[in-house]
Design an enzyme around this catalytic site. Structure first.
Site: not given
Ligand code: NAI
Length: 346
Positions: A152-153, A172, A201, A227, A229, A290
């Site tokens: 999503k992000i 990805d 993630p 942004t 982890r 964060h």
């Molecule tokens: P999401 O689940 O929609 O997307 C994560 C993507 O990463 C998926 O498309 C997945 O296939 C991919 N992925 C998984 N393993 C991978 C790998 N080995 N190499 C490359 N891509 C891989 O998650 P979303 O909502 O986009 O969030 C992403 C991350 O952002 C979260 O896991 C969280 O750690 C972080 N986050 C940080 C925030 C902040 O305030 N700094 C707030 C919200 C999320």
């Protein structure tokens, strides 16, 4: 009325949870949740926890002994939860999405600040120092950005980058269909990108996805934006590369050891983390605490979804946002029900 223990309460949480959580008796604790503080939740039905709370097996066991049956994470990531320990004891729900725009826009803010040295210019002009030396950036137009993780992000961030005419390379393991993104393998992305931005993630396979070896493959002077982890990056190696000039700059909203520091005021203390102390002193590093999620829209969505997750649990409805426990066998992923059903699962 079900009783909820709310941990690591921040002032900005209160108005939103008071608005949406009126049907619960919520006690707000300033403490972070860990094995020592879990006893505060004794006699409560559920817990609301945040990103740097420690939900290790010891914490889970103490919560369970105290009667807690649900942990509602008010965040997306759940790398801080021992999901094997929670499985069949405590149900864990989360907020999978609250504003991908908030995080993606913050990633852009870090990139623009870093590149155009806004942090330096701000300090200078407040001192009536109007010189430009040392403030030279480069056009982002036409540069290549490597996006690791196009969920999503990552996809919102890709849209923003397209809007400023950047060339995008994506990596990805589960490419987004019909996204129009150019997917490449990780090495190709690292070798060809002027900027690398992390949006995947934290899992066993992504831990230190940016390490000494991957940094060597990157272009000289490339920027890294994180942004997602902190533990996606081997920070010690990043520091070496920043000091040698191999990496041109880093915009970090997350840090490997952030749970000890982020969200607290250490301005009157000598911080004992040498890596963090050195990073903070570098002119080409921007650290935010964060805060990428921190918009009014995101806070409202977080509170709404957390309360609706609790409503579903206590009324016995199907849970929309339960985490995947990746099975109790310990064989992460392989026997996961979601994976077996062909769904993505992290
Ligand atoms: P999401 O689940 O929609 O997307 C994560 C993507 O990463 C998926 O498309 C997945 O296939 C991919 N992925 C998984 N393993 C991978 C790998 N080995 N190499 C490359 N891509 C891989 O998650 P979303 O909502 O986009 O969030 C992403 C991350 O952002 C979260 O896991 C969280 O750690 C972080 N986050 C940080 C925030 C902040 O305030 N700094 C707030 C919200 C999320």
């Amino acid at each position: 009325m079900n009783k909820i223990a709310f941990f690591d309460t921040k002032p900005y949480d209160l108005p939103y949870f008071k608005k949406f959580g009126a049907n619960y008796r919520i006690k707000y604790f300033d403490n972070k949740l860990n094995a020592d503080t879990a006893s505060l939740a004794k006699g409560f039905d559920g817990v609301v926890a945040f990103v740097n709370d420690d939900l290790s097996a010891a914490t889970i066991d103490r919560l369970y002994e105290g009667g807690v049956r649900v942990v509602a994470l008010r965040c997306a990531g759940y790398n801080n939860v021992d999901f094997h320990a929670a499985f069949e004891k405590i149900t864990v729900v989360r907020v999978p999405a609250y504003s991908p725009y908030a995080v993606a826009e913050h990633a852009l803010a870090l990139l623009l600040t870093l590149n155009r040295k806004i942090h330096k210019a701000y300090n200078r002009t407040r001192d009536f120092d109007f010189r430009l030396s040392g403030l030279v950036g480069f056009d982002l137009h036409g540069k290549t950005i490597g996006i690791i993780g196009t969920g999503k992000i990552g996809r919102v961030f890709a849209d923003i980058c397209r809007g400023i005419s950047m060339k995008i390379l994506a990596y990805d393991p589960f490419p987004a269909k019909d996204s129009g993104l150019e997917y490449v393998d990780l090495d190709t992305l690292l070798t060809n990108s002027d900027i690398v931005s992390l949006h995947c993630p934290l899992t066993e396979s992504t831990h230190h996805i940016i390490n000494g070896e991957s940094i060597k493959k990157m272009k000289d002077g490339a920027y890294i934006i994180n942004t997602s982890r902190g533990r996606l990056i081997d920070t010690e190696q990043l520091l070496v590369a920043l000091r040698s000039g191999k990496i041109g700059g880093a915009g970090l909203d997350v840090y490997e050891e952030e749970s000890e520091f982020f969200y607290e005021d250490f301005s009157q203390t000598i911080v004992k983390d040498d890596i963090l102390s050195l990073l903070v002193t570098l002119p080409n590093v921007i650290i935010t605490s964060h805060q990428a999620f921190l918009t009014t829209e995101a806070l409202e969505n977080i509170a709404k979804t957390t309360i609706s997750n609790l409503d579903e649990f206590f009324s016995g409805e199907k849970l929309s946002n339960e985490i995947c426990y990746q099975c109790k066998t310990g064989d992460i992923g392989a026997n996961c029900e979601k994976r077996k059903a062909g769904e993505r699962c992290f």
